[in-house]
Motif scaffolding. Sequence first.
Motif: not given
Length: 245
Positions: A165-178
């Motif tokens: 449906a066009g929604v960008w899904c962003v997850g919060a994770a401590g190990e993420a690089d960004k």
Amino acid sequence: MAILYGFHAVSARLKQNPASVEEVLYDQTRKDKRMQQFVDKAHSAGVKLTPADADRLEKAAGHRQHQGVVAFAKAVQKSTDLFEIIETNGADTLILVLDGVTDPHNLGACLRSADAAGVHAVVLPKDKSVGITPVVSKVACGAAETVPVITVTNLARTLGEMQEAGVWCVGAAGEADKSLFQMKLTGPLAWVMGAEGDGLRRLTKEKCDELIHIPMVGSVESLNVSVATSVCLFESLRQRQFSTL
């Protein structure tokens, strides 16, 4: 029938939808200014007020943390069609997805932040997640009555449908690089936050378009889910209102 208790939760319902409140019990022994202001507000709203002793209040609320105020109210109808909400809000869509939050205090705090940040809907999995309980409503300070809370059977599938449906899904994770502060958070967006302690489940994490971490310079390793949710939501709000990103 919903049971609300505490000054914030009951006052919010009286402000938003007084006609839905069928009766308010209040501590007849309290003569302080806060209680008097509350009683005056309820009278002005035309709500039935019933003096009650401590035992009746505790029985109605289910525990003692009611602040001397308990309300019986009709359930308020809110849109429960996630994709109707996305279509209605278009490019401004902001969704909060909570992957297995089981503590009612955390869910209530998340809902309060969601309301303040302009979230259009909160999505919860059917299993391994707390629902809207009286404790959640009290902690949410009225937000449980205003923000649509949508329960889904398959969270990973719902994330995929939101992406379609066009929604960008962003997850919060401590190990993420960004870092959170490296992300562009405008446009249709869903924040995906993990459970207390365990964080995002593997499949949920894999379904996210991107993962970010919240920069931390102190000695603690992680934030409480409700605090992390607030940080992420209000960075989104900042960018949407004030940033040229």
